[in-house]
Design a protein around this motif. Structure first.
Motif, mmCIF file in Angstrom:
data_model
loop_
_atom_site.group_PDB
_atom_site.id
_atom_site.type_symbol
_atom_site.label_atom_id
_atom_site.label_comp_id
_atom_site.label_asym_id
_atom_site.label_seq_id
_atom_site.Cartn_x
_atom_site.Cartn_y
_atom_site.Cartn_z
ATOM 1 N N ARG A 89 27.161 27.574 59.887
ATOM 2 C CA ARG A 89 27.890 26.894 60.959
ATOM 3 C C ARG A 89 27.475 27.457 62.313
ATOM 4 N N PRO A 90 26.536 26.809 63.003
ATOM 5 C CA PRO A 90 26.097 27.320 64.299
ATOM 6 C C PRO A 90 27.180 27.258 65.382
ATOM 7 N N ASP A 91 28.251 26.467 65.149
ATOM 8 C CA ASP A 91 29.320 26.374 66.142
ATOM 9 C C ASP A 91 30.381 27.462 65.963
ATOM 10 N N MET A 92 30.208 28.332 64.954
ATOM 11 C CA MET A 92 31.176 29.407 64.717
ATOM 12 C C MET A 92 31.054 30.463 65.812
ATOM 13 N N ARG A 93 32.196 30.947 66.277
ATOM 14 C CA ARG A 93 32.231 31.974 67.319
ATOM 15 C C ARG A 93 31.660 33.284 66.785
ATOM 16 N N ILE A 94 31.004 34.034 67.658
ATOM 17 C CA ILE A 94 30.400 35.309 67.279
ATOM 18 C C ILE A 94 31.268 36.444 67.812
ATOM 19 N N SER A 95 31.411 37.489 67.017
ATOM 20 C CA SER A 95 32.247 38.623 67.426
ATOM 21 C C SER A 95 31.435 39.612 68.258
ATOM 22 N N ASP A 96 32.140 40.535 68.903
ATOM 23 C CA ASP A 96 31.471 41.583 69.684
ATOM 24 C C ASP A 96 30.603 42.458 68.795
ATOM 25 N N ALA A 97 31.096 42.779 67.592
ATOM 26 C CA ALA A 97 30.322 43.612 66.674
ATOM 27 C C ALA A 97 29.030 42.903 66.255
ATOM 28 N N GLU A 98 29.094 41.596 66.022
ATOM 29 C CA GLU A 98 27.895 40.849 65.648
ATOM 30 C C GLU A 98 26.921 40.760 66.816
ATOM 31 N N ARG A 99 27.448 40.641 68.041
ATOM 32 C CA ARG A 99 26.596 40.670 69.229
ATOM 33 C C ARG A 99 25.862 42.005 69.335
ATOM 34 N N GLU A 100 26.579 43.101 69.057
ATOM 35 C CA GLU A 100 25.963 44.433 69.110
ATOM 36 C C GLU A 100 24.844 44.558 68.077
ATOM 37 N N LEU A 101 25.016 43.952 66.900
ATOM 38 C CA LEU A 101 23.955 43.969 65.893
ATOM 39 C C LEU A 101 22.712 43.215 66.378
ATOM 40 N N VAL A 102 22.924 42.108 67.081
ATOM 41 C CA VAL A 102 21.796 41.339 67.611
ATOM 42 C C VAL A 102 21.079 42.153 68.691
ATOM 43 N N VAL A 103 21.831 42.828 69.555
ATOM 44 C CA VAL A 103 21.220 43.669 70.589
ATOM 45 C C VAL A 103 20.437 44.809 69.934
ATOM 46 N N ALA A 104 20.955 45.377 68.859
ATOM 47 C CA ALA A 104 20.234 46.428 68.137
ATOM 48 C C ALA A 104 18.940 45.877 67.540
ATOM 49 N N GLN A 105 18.978 44.639 67.044
ATOM 50 C CA GLN A 105 17.775 44.006 66.512
ATOM 51 C C GLN A 105 16.741 43.813 67.620
ATOM 52 N N LEU A 106 17.190 43.402 68.802
ATOM 53 C CA LEU A 106 16.275 43.248 69.930
ATOM 54 C C LEU A 106 15.701 44.602 70.357
ATOM 55 N N ASN A 107 16.523 45.620 70.314
ATOM 56 C CA ASN A 107 16.067 46.964 70.663
ATOM 57 C C ASN A 107 14.981 47.420 69.694
ATOM 58 N N SER A 108 15.161 47.137 68.413
ATOM 59 C CA SER A 108 14.143 47.479 67.415
ATOM 60 C C SER A 108 12.853 46.707 67.670
ATOM 61 N N ALA A 109 12.989 45.453 68.093
ATOM 62 C CA ALA A 109 11.809 44.634 68.371
ATOM 63 C C ALA A 109 11.006 45.214 69.535
ATOM 64 N N VAL A 110 11.681 45.769 70.538
ATOM 65 C CA VAL A 110 10.983 46.418 71.654
ATOM 66 C C VAL A 110 10.268 47.672 71.155
ATOM 67 N N ALA A 111 10.954 48.457 70.333
ATOM 68 C CA ALA A 111 10.359 49.690 69.815
ATOM 69 C C ALA A 111 9.135 49.399 68.947
ATOM 70 N N GLU A 112 9.133 48.268 68.252
ATOM 71 C CA GLU A 112 8.001 47.892 67.403
ATOM 72 C C GLU A 112 6.876 47.230 68.196
ATOM 73 N N GLY A 113 7.118 46.913 69.468
ATOM 74 C CA GLY A 113 6.106 46.272 70.292
ATOM 75 C C GLY A 113 6.097 44.760 70.190
ATOM 76 N N ARG A 114 7.138 44.171 69.646
ATOM 77 C CA ARG A 114 7.212 42.716 69.510
ATOM 78 C C ARG A 114 7.674 42.042 70.802
ATOM 79 N N LEU A 115 8.400 42.772 71.642
ATOM 80 C CA LEU A 115 8.910 42.245 72.912
ATOM 81 C C LEU A 115 8.541 43.179 74.047
ATOM 82 N N THR A 116 8.327 42.606 75.224
ATOM 83 C CA THR A 116 8.152 43.433 76.423
ATOM 84 C C THR A 116 9.533 43.776 76.972
ATOM 85 N N LEU A 117 9.582 44.708 77.901
ATOM 86 C CA LEU A 117 10.873 45.084 78.481
ATOM 87 C C LEU A 117 11.503 43.922 79.241
#
Length: 190
Positions: free
Chosen positions: A5-33
């Motif tokens: 369900r893409p219309d389901m609301r996301i919690s703060d904890a789930e947002r933090e997990l997504v930010v952690a995933q993005l942080n890992s992507a930067v550390a792996e060189g997949r994203l620029t700053l």
């Protein structure tokens, strides 16, 4: 991050997990700053899973690591402490000789409602700090010249379904076992 369900609301904890995933992507060189900053800003403004998808859709999804079914803790003439956030398996085997073991479960994540703890202790001290609402059953411990202290309700005295149940058994010789809740005084915890 995908959901049915893409219309389901996301919690703060789930947002933090997504930010952690993005942080890992930067550390792996997949994203620029610059990409990282842009995506984090978008994630923090998102309210639903559908709004998050464009920011992580092109990144590999990592599944959670499964917790082991059983954890064996061995201690010889040492002091061992486990505190903070950790995942508790269904069975814990604690073997200690001439040492001290302190397991603090107050911030732990549990995989089941029943945790079985098996003790084998000689000339040692074991301190189990349970989360509030948890109960314990220490009747299966066979003490020999030892001290057993339970400062939490017994599993059979508490209401059914009230919280995590610890079933503690095993054999302790010339040792002390203490099962308690966390002590608090103002902002201190121990």
């Amino acid at each position: 991050m995908s959901t049915d369900r893409p219309d389901m609301r996301i919690s703060d904890a789930e947002r933090e997990l997504v930010v952690a995933q993005l942080n890992s992507a930067v550390a792996e060189g997949r994203l620029t700053l610059a990409e990282f900053e842009e995506r984090v800003d978008g994630v923090l403004r998102s309210r639903t899973f559908g709004e998050i998808e464009p920011y992580v859709g092109d990144l590999p999804q990592k599944g959670p690591i499964a917790a082991p079914e059983q954890l064996e803790i061995r201690n010889r003439a040492s002091s061992l402490k486990r505190v903070g956030r950790w995942t508790v398996p269904r069975r814990l085997l604690i073997s200690t000789r001439a040492g001290s073991v302190k397991l603090d479960f107050t911030e732990a994540q549990f995989t089941t409602q029943l945790v079985e703890v098996r003790l084998e202790a000689r000339s040692s001290s074991i301190d189990l700090v349970l989360p509030r609402g948890a109960t314990a059953d220490i009747d299966s411990i066979a003490p020999h010249s030892s001290s057993l202290k339970q400062k939490v309700p017994a599993a059979y005295d508490a209401a059914a379904g009230s919280g995590i149940v610890f079933r503690i058994g095993g054999e302790v010789r010339s040792s002390s076992v203490r099962v308690r809740y966390q002590r608090r005084f103002l902002r201190w915890r121990w």
